[in-house]
Scaffold this active site. Structure first.
Site, PDB file in Angstrom:
ATOM      1  N   ASP A 299      -2.046 -16.387   1.324  1.00 25.10           N
ATOM      2  CA  ASP A 299      -2.121 -15.202   2.174  1.00 25.10           C
ATOM      3  C   ASP A 299      -2.447 -15.517   3.630  1.00 25.10           C
ATOM      4  O   ASP A 299      -2.117 -14.738   4.521  1.00 25.10           O
ATOM      5  CB  ASP A 299      -3.140 -14.203   1.616  1.00 25.10           C
ATOM      6  CG  ASP A 299      -2.611 -13.528   0.344  1.00 25.10           C
ATOM      7  OD1 ASP A 299      -1.406 -13.254   0.290  1.00 25.10           O
ATOM      8  OD2 ASP A 299      -3.400 -13.298  -0.583  1.00 25.10           O
ATOM      9  N   GLU A 302       0.881 -18.008   4.805  1.00 25.79           N
ATOM     10  CA  GLU A 302       2.165 -17.308   4.766  1.00 25.79           C
ATOM     11  C   GLU A 302       2.170 -16.037   5.612  1.00 25.79           C
ATOM     12  O   GLU A 302       3.158 -15.747   6.283  1.00 25.79           O
ATOM     13  CB  GLU A 302       2.508 -16.923   3.313  1.00 25.79           C
ATOM     14  CG  GLU A 302       2.943 -18.097   2.455  1.00 25.79           C
ATOM     15  CD  GLU A 302       3.134 -17.728   0.993  1.00 25.79           C
ATOM     16  OE1 GLU A 302       3.619 -18.569   0.236  1.00 25.79           O
ATOM     17  OE2 GLU A 302       2.772 -16.590   0.594  1.00 25.79           O
ATOM     18  N   GLY A 306      -5.027 -12.196  10.260  1.00 29.24           N
ATOM     19  CA  GLY A 306      -5.016 -11.398  11.493  1.00 29.24           C
ATOM     20  C   GLY A 306      -3.905 -10.362  11.457  1.00 29.24           C
ATOM     21  O   GLY A 306      -4.145  -9.166  11.674  1.00 29.24           O
ATOM     22  N   ASN A 381      -0.256  -5.097  -1.870  1.00 26.84           N
ATOM     23  CA  ASN A 381      -1.003  -4.309  -2.850  1.00 26.84           C
ATOM     24  C   ASN A 381      -2.510  -4.554  -2.829  1.00 26.84           C
ATOM     25  O   ASN A 381      -3.265  -3.791  -3.403  1.00 26.84           O
ATOM     26  CB  ASN A 381      -0.475  -4.614  -4.262  1.00 26.84           C
ATOM     27  CG  ASN A 381      -0.499  -6.100  -4.565  1.00 26.84           C
ATOM     28  OD1 ASN A 381       0.135  -6.890  -3.856  1.00 26.84           O
ATOM     29  ND2 ASN A 381      -1.223  -6.502  -5.589  1.00 26.84           N
ATOM     30  N   TYR A 382      -2.943  -5.628  -2.162  1.00 22.42           N
ATOM     31  CA  TYR A 382      -4.331  -6.077  -2.302  1.00 22.42           C
ATOM     32  C   TYR A 382      -5.092  -5.958  -1.000  1.00 22.42           C
ATOM     33  O   TYR A 382      -4.529  -6.121   0.070  1.00 22.42           O
ATOM     34  CB  TYR A 382      -4.342  -7.553  -2.730  1.00 22.42           C
ATOM     35  CG  TYR A 382      -5.169  -7.823  -3.956  1.00 22.42           C
ATOM     36  CD1 TYR A 382      -4.754  -7.378  -5.202  1.00 22.42           C
ATOM     37  CD2 TYR A 382      -6.361  -8.526  -3.866  1.00 22.42           C
ATOM     38  CE1 TYR A 382      -5.524  -7.627  -6.327  1.00 22.42           C
ATOM     39  CE2 TYR A 382      -7.124  -8.778  -4.996  1.00 22.42           C
ATOM     40  CZ  TYR A 382      -6.695  -8.330  -6.219  1.00 22.42           C
ATOM     41  OH  TYR A 382      -7.451  -8.584  -7.324  1.00 22.42           O
ATOM     42  N   GLU A 383      -6.405  -5.749  -1.101  1.00 19.41           N
ATOM     43  CA  GLU A 383      -7.281  -5.740   0.065  1.00 19.41           C
ATOM     44  C   GLU A 383      -8.305  -6.862  -0.052  1.00 19.41           C
ATOM     45  O   GLU A 383      -8.807  -7.116  -1.152  1.00 19.41           O
ATOM     46  CB  GLU A 383      -8.064  -4.416   0.159  1.00 19.41           C
ATOM     47  CG  GLU A 383      -7.459  -3.339   1.003  1.00 19.41           C
ATOM     48  CD  GLU A 383      -6.218  -2.686   0.423  1.00 19.41           C
ATOM     49  OE1 GLU A 383      -5.977  -2.818  -0.793  1.00 19.41           O
ATOM     50  OE2 GLU A 383      -5.485  -2.055   1.194  1.00 19.41           O
ATOM     51  N   HIS A 593      -9.653 -14.311 -11.783  1.00 16.83           N
ATOM     52  CA  HIS A 593      -9.441 -12.890 -12.062  1.00 16.83           C
ATOM     53  C   HIS A 593      -8.761 -12.664 -13.412  1.00 16.83           C
ATOM     54  O   HIS A 593      -7.539 -12.684 -13.522  1.00 16.83           O
ATOM     55  CB  HIS A 593      -8.630 -12.253 -10.933  1.00 16.83           C
ATOM     56  CG  HIS A 593      -8.700 -10.765 -10.949  1.00 16.83           C
ATOM     57  ND1 HIS A 593      -8.293  -9.978  -9.902  1.00 16.83           N
ATOM     58  CD2 HIS A 593      -9.160  -9.899 -11.904  1.00 16.83           C
ATOM     59  CE1 HIS A 593      -8.480  -8.709 -10.227  1.00 16.83           C
ATOM     60  NE2 HIS A 593      -8.994  -8.638 -11.432  1.00 16.83           N
TER      61      HIS A 593
HETATM   62 CU   LIG Z   1      -7.256 -10.492  -8.300  1.00 16.45          CU
END
Ligand SMILES: [Cu+2]
Length: 639
Positions: A299, A302, A306, A381-383, A593
């Site tokens: 993340d 890629e 920022g 989809n993720y924070e 996870h």
């Molecule tokens: Cu996860």
């Protein structure tokens, strides 16, 4: 960022970004067929920062990565802004610059009109293309489809909103993936592998879309007020709070950066860290099925924390007396834009700092506050929510919270998902891991530091130890980068002290700060996995390297379509000395996870953290001087 006294570490302004792009366009024939992947401040050398006083002239330089969409060639430029020239221009054959927001948006806008996609979705009963979301991901080199493996490629999932304004991630379109030439913005292939009958799921989290949702009505207001204002001061990007001082920076890739952290101690300003940031995040999905085998996100390398940073809202993201900093970034044409309220700065009450109840004196209690500097990113989809917390007793905690929506897949009746957890009707969320790599350039009372592995050893029962109680602490200095590759050891409670062997505290021992590990996880990869070859960095908990300002990216500078990790494993083959010198720690932690039904349809935050704690940096508790809270815990005799 905020106006204030100019400093060489201030991020590039909108004008500087625009000027940088103009200079590169002018001097290197960069036309509208090119894209700017990144334009950021080239941070000055440590000496420059150390010797700088307010008002000194500042030399500004920008690092640029751009590429030509026609031939796919990438270039790195160094622009000397004061001299109005490109000081260095380097061709990087084979390198793929990071993915860009513009490409993500264009893929979604252009490709959902493609007749082949319209047809494939039509077979699944989806006809309203305005409710389709194409979610583009980057490739690893080992997975590039052969006829196109020299191109800049993306692969995409397709998602579908049940109605406008509802969540696309509630509805995966099963068995449908796209392969995209990002430079031509062309759909190369549709992989229409399989279809399943749509299960009756509920993936919505917005109250009006959750059937029968009644919100709780037994919550009274909880207000945080500081009637006389907050106790910190902000001058531009310089932050001061009680004894702490630091600078807040920001760039496209690391997001927020914490610079020049120091603690004032008896009139001396004592450096603790030169620079703290997140340098990479690796998120492999541990599901080899056709839906997920390509899903290994980097993340930071890629997409960039920022570029993924989102604006914060008072009362929701941060509560109380808040100061915000904006961030300035740019699109792929080199046009600047601002993320308002990108960084939140505030003080938090954090319950009791220290306390003792004495039979004669009574209770002596201090409440604790911490200074929190944070930012939030949304990666599709993720924070990820990142908090750096500075405590009154010299502790620093770095916490990361993961939230948002898990990737899910539907499966056919009568099956069971082997690589994930059932979270809804015939729907599973694949297991995955989030490896975060923090880059910690500590300078404990100066640059000459040594990392010491410190571990506990219980001694065997013997004449001096008849009860088997004896426990000793073993300290092992790490002398070379090979020794600097360290793994967490539960049995010996291993931690790492960064000591300055040249500075002694009042007790005669070297001053230090301890990296107290938290949320360690093993990589759990077969060594032959092509996935882990791209991210060798995650195979150890800690790496220690000799400081080099150009060594910033632990899995390599160009991770899009990478085949191997060109960062930490390559740098450390030099096996440089890391003893009594300027060093950088790379700490790998994160979330293993194993998905749960309770994390669907939206996941409550999963928080992980590590600490930097003074260990002999002070002679005694530096928070003895924290005053009692007025009018509440003030004890007569304590004044
Ligand atoms: Cu996860």
């Amino acid at each position: 960022m905020a106006a204030g006294t100019p400093h060489p570490l201030d991020p590039l302004s909108a004008d500087e970004i625009r000027t940088t792009a103009t200079i590169v366009r002018r001097d290197h024939g960069v036309d509208e067929r090119w894209r700017f992947a990144s334009i950021e401040l080239r941070e000055p050398a440590k000496e420059v920062v150390r010797d700088f006083s307010a008002g000194d002239p500042i030399r500004r330089e920008a690092d640029v990565i751009c590429w030509n969409r026609d031939d796919g060639q990438a270039y790195k430029a160094l622009v000397a802004l004061d001299e109005d020239r490109v000081a260095a221009w380097e061709h990087r054959p084979g390198a793929q610059p990071s993915m860009t927001v513009d490409e993500f948006v264009e893929c979604n806008e252009l490709l959902r009109k493609d007749a082949r996609l319209v047809e494939a979705l039509g077979r699944r009963g989806i006809t309203d293309m305005d409710r389709v979301l194409i979610d583009t991901w980057a490739y690893g080199a080992h997975l590039l489809p052969e006829p196109y493996d020299d191109r800049r490629l993306g692969w995409a999932d397709v998602w579908y909103r049940r109605e406008h304004g509802s969540s696309p991630y509630a509805n995966p379109v099963t068995g449908l993936h796209l392969i995209i030439d990002l430079n031509r913005m062309e759909l190369l292939e549709i992989e229409d592998t399989h279809r399943v009958e749509e299960p009756a799921t509920m993936g919505e989290y917005v109250p009006r879309l959750v059937p029968g949702q009644r919100l709780r009505d037994d919550i009274e207001p909880l207000e945080i007020t500081q009637p006389e204002g907050a106790s910190f001061t902000l001058d531009g990007n310089e932050l001061r709070w009680q004894k702490w001082s630091l600078r807040v920076g920001f760039n496209h890739r690391e997001g927020m950066v914490i610079h020049t952290v120091a603690y004032e101690d008896g009139g001396r300003v004592r450096p603790v860290a030169h620079r703290l940031s997140f340098a990479e995040m690796v998120v492999p999905y541990r599901d080899p099925t056709p839906e997920h085998y390509r899903r290994t996100a980097f993340d930071i390398g890629e997409w960039g924390l920022g570029f993924m940073t989102t604006s914060l809202e008072l009362g929701c993201d941060c509560l109380g007396e808040i100061a915000y900093l904006d961030a300035t970034l740019h699109d792929t044409r080199g046009e600047p834009y601002t993320i308002a309220n990108a960084i939140c700065i505030h003080e938090e009450d954090n319950a009791v700092l220290w306390k003792h109840v004495d039979a004669e004196h009574g209770a002596e209690t201090r409440r604790q506050r911490r200074l929190v500097v944070s930012f939030h990113v949304t990666v599709a989809n993720y924070e990820y929510l990142v908090y750096w917390r500075f405590h009154q007793d010299g502790n620093i905690e770095c916490e990361v919270r993961a939230t948002g929506i898990m990737v899910t897949t539907h499966f056919a009746e009568g099956q069971q998902p082997p690589y994930g957890t059932l979270v809804d009707e015939r729907t599973y969320a694949p297991y995955h891991q989030h490896f975060l790599i923090a880059r910690l350039d500590l300078d404990v009372d100066g640059e000459a530091n040594t990392v010491v592995a410190t571990e506990s050893e219980p001694l065997p029962v013997g004449p001096d130890n008849p009860h088997g109680l004896a426990l000793v602490q073993r300290d092992t200095p790490l002398r070379t980068e090979r020794e600097g590759r360290q793994d967490y050891d539960w049995h010996r409670q291993r931690a790492w002290k960064v000591v300055n062997p040249n500075v002694r505290n009042g007790l005669g021992t070297p001053v230090g700060y301890k990296l107290v590990p938290g949320a360690c996880l093993p990589s759990m990869f077969d060594p032959y996995s092509p996935v882990v070859r791209r991210a060798e960095a995650i195979r150890h908990t800690l790496w220690v390297t000799a400081f080099d300002r150009d060594e910033r990216w632990p899995c390599g500078e160009f991770v899009v379509q990478s085949r191997e990790d060109l960062g930490l494993p390559v740098w450390t083959t030099a096996n440089r000395s890391i003893e009594d010198t300027d060093i950088v720690l790379w700490y790998v932690f994160g979330i293993h996870h194993i998905t749960r039904p309770e994390e669907w349809p939206v996941m409550s935050v999963d928080a992980v953290s590590f600490w930097l704690k003074p260990v002999g940096f002070f002679d005694r508790n530096p928070a003895l001087d924290v005053p009692p809270t007025p009018r509440h815990c003030e004890h007569e005799e304590s004044r």
